[in-house]
Design an enzyme around this catalytic site. Structure first.
Site, PDB file in Angstrom:
ATOM      1  CB  CYS A   1       3.224  -1.524 -15.880  1.00  0.00           C
ATOM      2  SG  CYS A   1       4.224  -0.491 -14.822  1.00  0.00           S
TER       3      CYS A   1
ATOM      4  NE  ARG B   1       1.151  -1.714 -21.825  1.00  0.00           N
ATOM      5  CZ  ARG B   1      -0.011  -1.118 -21.958  1.00  0.00           C
ATOM      6  NH1 ARG B   1      -0.705  -1.306 -23.059  1.00  0.00           N
ATOM      7  NH2 ARG B   1      -0.488  -0.332 -21.026  1.00  0.00           N
TER       8      ARG B   1
ATOM      9  CD1 TRP C   1       8.740   2.307 -19.319  1.00  0.00           C
ATOM     10  CD2 TRP C   1       7.735   3.780 -17.958  1.00  0.00           C
ATOM     11  NE1 TRP C   1       9.099   3.563 -19.713  1.00  0.00           N
ATOM     12  CE2 TRP C   1       8.497   4.487 -18.905  1.00  0.00           C
ATOM     13  CE3 TRP C   1       7.014   4.500 -17.015  1.00  0.00           C
ATOM     14  CZ2 TRP C   1       8.561   5.870 -18.928  1.00  0.00           C
ATOM     15  CZ3 TRP C   1       7.076   5.874 -17.036  1.00  0.00           C
ATOM     16  CH2 TRP C   1       7.842   6.545 -17.984  1.00  0.00           C
TER      17      TRP C   1
ATOM     18  CG  ASN D   1      -0.314   0.273 -16.068  1.00  0.00           C
ATOM     19  OD1 ASN D   1       0.610   1.072 -15.830  1.00  0.00           O
ATOM     20  ND2 ASN D   1      -0.996   0.287 -17.202  1.00  0.00           N
ATOM     21  N   GLY D   2      -0.180   1.929 -13.059  1.00  0.00           N
ATOM     22  CA  GLY D   2      -0.775   3.185 -12.606  1.00  0.00           C
ATOM     23  C   GLY D   2       0.051   3.753 -11.476  1.00  0.00           C
TER      24      GLY D   2
ATOM     25  CD  GLU E   1       5.804  13.357 -35.207  1.00  0.00           C
ATOM     26  OE1 GLU E   1       5.783  13.704 -34.017  1.00  0.00           O
ATOM     27  OE2 GLU E   1       5.988  12.176 -35.548  1.00  0.00           O
TER      28      GLU E   1
ATOM     29  CE  LYS F   1       8.059   9.750 -34.412  1.00  0.00           C
ATOM     30  NZ  LYS F   1       6.685   9.949 -34.054  1.00  0.00           N
TER      31      LYS F   1
ATOM     32  CD  GLU G   1       9.402   8.960 -30.546  1.00  0.00           C
ATOM     33  OE1 GLU G   1       8.974   8.651 -29.423  1.00  0.00           O
ATOM     34  OE2 GLU G   1       8.640   9.231 -31.487  1.00  0.00           O
TER      35      GLU G   1
ATOM     36  CG  HIS H   1      12.487  36.334 -34.361  1.00  0.00           C
ATOM     37  ND1 HIS H   1      12.579  37.706 -34.362  1.00  0.00           N
ATOM     38  CD2 HIS H   1      11.738  36.000 -35.444  1.00  0.00           C
ATOM     39  CE1 HIS H   1      11.895  38.188 -35.392  1.00  0.00           C
ATOM     40  NE2 HIS H   1      11.381  37.164 -36.069  1.00  0.00           N
TER      41      HIS H   1
ATOM     42  CE  LYS I   1       2.762   2.791 -30.299  1.00  0.00           C
ATOM     43  NZ  LYS I   1       3.223   3.843 -31.226  1.00  0.00           N
TER      44      LYS I   1
HETATM   45  O1  M6R Z   1      -1.253   6.914 -27.937  1.00  0.00           O
HETATM   46  P1  M6R Z   1      -1.166   8.392 -28.115  1.00  0.00           P
HETATM   47  O2  M6R Z   1      -1.221   8.822 -29.541  1.00  0.00           O
HETATM   48  O3  M6R Z   1      -2.162   9.145 -27.289  1.00  0.00           O
HETATM   49  O4  M6R Z   1       0.274   8.772 -27.584  1.00  0.00           O
HETATM   50  C1  M6R Z   1       0.668  10.112 -27.451  1.00  0.00           C
HETATM   51  C2  M6R Z   1       2.151  10.218 -27.310  1.00  0.00           C
HETATM   52  O5  M6R Z   1       2.586   9.545 -26.156  1.00  0.00           O
HETATM   53  C3  M6R Z   1       2.890   9.655 -28.523  1.00  0.00           C
HETATM   54  O6  M6R Z   1       2.495  10.286 -29.694  1.00  0.00           O
HETATM   55  C4  M6R Z   1       4.413   9.803 -28.353  1.00  0.00           C
HETATM   56  O7  M6R Z   1       4.774  11.142 -28.437  1.00  0.00           O
HETATM   57  C5  M6R Z   1       5.143   8.936 -29.373  1.00  0.00           C
HETATM   58  N1  M6R Z   1       6.280   8.321 -28.777  1.00  0.00           N
HETATM   59  C6  M6R Z   1       5.600   9.675 -30.549  1.00  0.00           C
HETATM   60  O8  M6R Z   1       6.271   8.924 -31.487  1.00  0.00           O
END
Ligand code: M6R
Length: 588
Positions: free
Chosen positions: A2, A27, A74, A100-101, A466, A470, A473, A489, A583
């Site tokens: 949020c 966010r 959110w 938020n929280g 990674e 990418k 998402e 395996h 985010k």
């Molecule tokens: O702000 P941070 O780097 O701590 O965030 C960690 C993850 O939430 C962040 O890397 C997330 O996996 C991204 N969406 C990746 O693109």
């Protein structure tokens, strides 16, 4: 998670609140709302959707007043609905709150409040807050907020207003809140970008603190009620950095900014890097922690430290840290990596480590973030605001710094710097329109595939993982990254004719092995896409990258980021704000 905003002004706050909510959209958001105090009433408008849609539906812009609060939700507790959107109020409609929280003990609190005669209008945990404030209101608004906050368990931040008070009051533990000092206008927000158009002068609200936001903000400790003195800090970002400019999406802008950001990340003072290297060398155990993409950077760090510095470092994703924390002590070093510096699991990991006397170093992008302030030492990534949910420029900045630290730990800082400066130059050359076009043509070939697999060896194994994050998402295509040697395996069973498999190659001693794995894929009819400094007969498609030695994880990631972007465009996803994601993950 949020986004929250509170504004107290000598002018009307409606328009600035709306803009602030728009700036925090990145966010993640499923509903939005605002409240203002106007002519002795609290006026609230809210609804489901992003703030622009809600504004069109209920005219947020027509809310006028000098004190206001706003929220992008959110959803965590309670479905996405108009009733659950913030702000929430007490029984009399005299108090409004945005939050938020997660209030971990909300069920308990809600049952008690209902027994005390309070009526609830939503399913949210948030709604207990205005009712708790109402419960204590005979002590005055400020003290009632303090008392209410003391009843909450979990990581929470909220901003509250009261019908008869020309101020907003905010309180935090865990979730971020920052005060912006404007001209005739004071802001409190989860995020600096909410008010960056108006001011770069900020004051940080720390855990267990509250602030009465008025012409001169007054900070207090929540547990003691004592006043706390605060410094004003001018932050290095400006409003332009947080805008898209001529780019169609933040994601593309941020990928392109890697022309400069890698260079900026490694352009640190030698003494600072050498001091960290000494700390690493003298610590009997070094641990890395982070979440998501930053967690994969930690994992790449394990390989880079092993190879470059001959040093073993342990890695754990932050959400799993409690399983290992007993292994840390006052001699250990914990290196936390994060773009936002507000990821709840990371903050909790470092809090746990600090309780054991462990020294904490962070590599973090957001200056003044909780992680930056809580760490014993922090190195800023200097990537500028990253607004697309998918991390790109912060990731390569992190990789560059981890590589640099590995070289410094090996006593080869100069060599590391020179390698990375060369790589920064090569990335600058790489990110040109022809390269983008080449990646777009590959995306056109594979965007309808239900699965994409990525393999790598050594430090390129976590980069394969990674790459999968990418692609998933941004494009919503199922993607998975494997160590090349693990294919036979199990994962090979998933390769059917035409399945796209991306092979990350570095021009090193692991090259032969990964090319053998590429042959295994080819033999099952998979479409082999080589990301490699050289072409090879096994590749059906080849995307060239510079021969970057130990920095190959950085250069191999860049075409993947572009590919994820192009796949997202072809599949018509929201490339900047993928569904269900946020985010800044400020809840556990
Ligand atoms: O702000 P941070 O780097 O701590 O965030 C960690 C993850 O939430 C962040 O890397 C997330 O996996 C991204 N969406 C990746 O693109």
């Amino acid at each position: 998670m949020c986004g929250i905003i509170g504004i107290v002004s000598t002018n009307d706050v409606g328009k600035d609140m709306l803009t602030a909510l728009e700036k925090m959209l990145y966010r993640g958001v499923d509903s939005s709302g605002m409240a203002v105090v106007s002519e002795g009433k609290i006026l609230i408008r809210k609804g489901v959707g992003k703030v622009g849609e809600v504004d069109r539906a209920v005219r947020l812009r027509d809310l006028h007043g000098r004190v206001g609060i706003g929220h992008n939700r959110w959803a965590t507790t309670g479905k996405v609905s108009q009733e659950n959107a913030h702000p929430h109020t007490d029984c009399q409609g005299k108090i409004a709150v945005v939050h938020n929280g997660i209030v971990e003990n909300f069920e308990e609190l809600k049952s008690q409040l209902i027994r005390d005669g309070h009526r609830f209008a939503s399913e949210t945990d948030t709604e207990v807050i205005p009712h708790l404030i109402e419960q204590h209101l005979q002590r005055g608004f400020e003290e009632a907020v303090r008392k209410a906050f003391l009843s909450l368990r979990g990581r929470n931040a909220f901003v509250a207003l009261h019908i008869d008070t020309p101020a907003v009051i905010a309180a935090r533990k865990g979730s971020p809140l920052i005060v912006g000092v404007g001209k005739g206008e004071m802001y409190i927000a989860s995020d600096i970008t909410a008010f960056l158009d108006h001011t770069r002068e900020v004051m940080y609200l720390d855990d267990d603190e509250m602030v009465v936001l008025q012409e001169h903000p007054v900070f207090r400790s929540i547990s003691t009620g004592q006043q706390v003195e605060k410094r004003r800090v001018v932050i290095g970002w400006d409003a332009q950095d947080a805008e898209k400019g001529d780019y169609p999406h933040f994601l593309l802008k941020e990928i392109m900014e890697q022309k400069e950001t890698i260079w900026r990340a490694i352009n640190q003072k030698d003494e600072d890097i050498l001091e960290i290297a000494r700390t690493i060398n003298s610590a009997p155990h070094t641990y890395f922690t982070g979440c998501g993409t930053a967690g994969k950077v930690c994992r790449a760090g394990e390989y880079l430290f092993s190879k470059i510095a001959g040093k073993h470092v342990d890695v754990t994703v932050a959400s799993e840290f409690p399983n290992f924390e007993h292994l840390l002590n006052d001699q250990s070093l914990l290196i936390a990596i994060s773009q936002s510096g507000e990821t709840a699991d990371v903050l909790e990991a470092i809090e746990r480590a600090k309780k054991r006397g462990t020294r904490v170093l962070s590599l973090v992008n957001v200056e003044g973030s909780s992680l930056d302030r809580l760490s014993d030492t922090s190195v800023l990534l200097k990537a500028g605001p990253e607004k697309a949910v998918a991390s790109t420029k912060a990731t390569t900045a992190q990789l560059a710094l981890v590589t640099l630290l590995a070289y410094a730990t090996a006593g080869k800082l100069r060599q590391g710097k020179s390698l990375l400066f060369d790589v920064a130059g090569e990335v600058n050359d790489l990110l040109n329109p022809r390269y983008e076009e080449r990646v777009r043509s590959l995306a056109k070939r594979i965007y309808k595939s239900p699965n994409i697999f990525i393999i790598g060896r050594g430090a390129n194994f976590p980069i394969a993982q990674e790459a999968a994050i990418k692609i998933m998402e941004v494009s919503y295509i199922h993607a998975q990254g494997f160590a090349g040697g693990e294919l036979k395996h199990g994962p090979l069973a998933l390769i059917t004719p035409g399945t796209p498999c991306i092979v990350l190659v570095a021009n090193d001693e692991l090259k032969e092995g990964i090319l053998v794995n590429a042959q295994e894929i080819k033999a099952r009819g998979g479409l082999v896409i080589g990301i490699s400094p050289q072409n090879h007969s096994v590749f059906d498609e080849w995307i060239r990258v510079p021969d970057a030695g130990d920095a190959s994880p950085i250069v191999n990631l860049i075409p993947i980021q572009l590919l994820a972007y192009q796949l997202g465009l072809l599949r018509k996803t929201d490339v900047d704000m993928p569904r269900n994601l946020s985010k800044s993950v400020t809840v556990k």
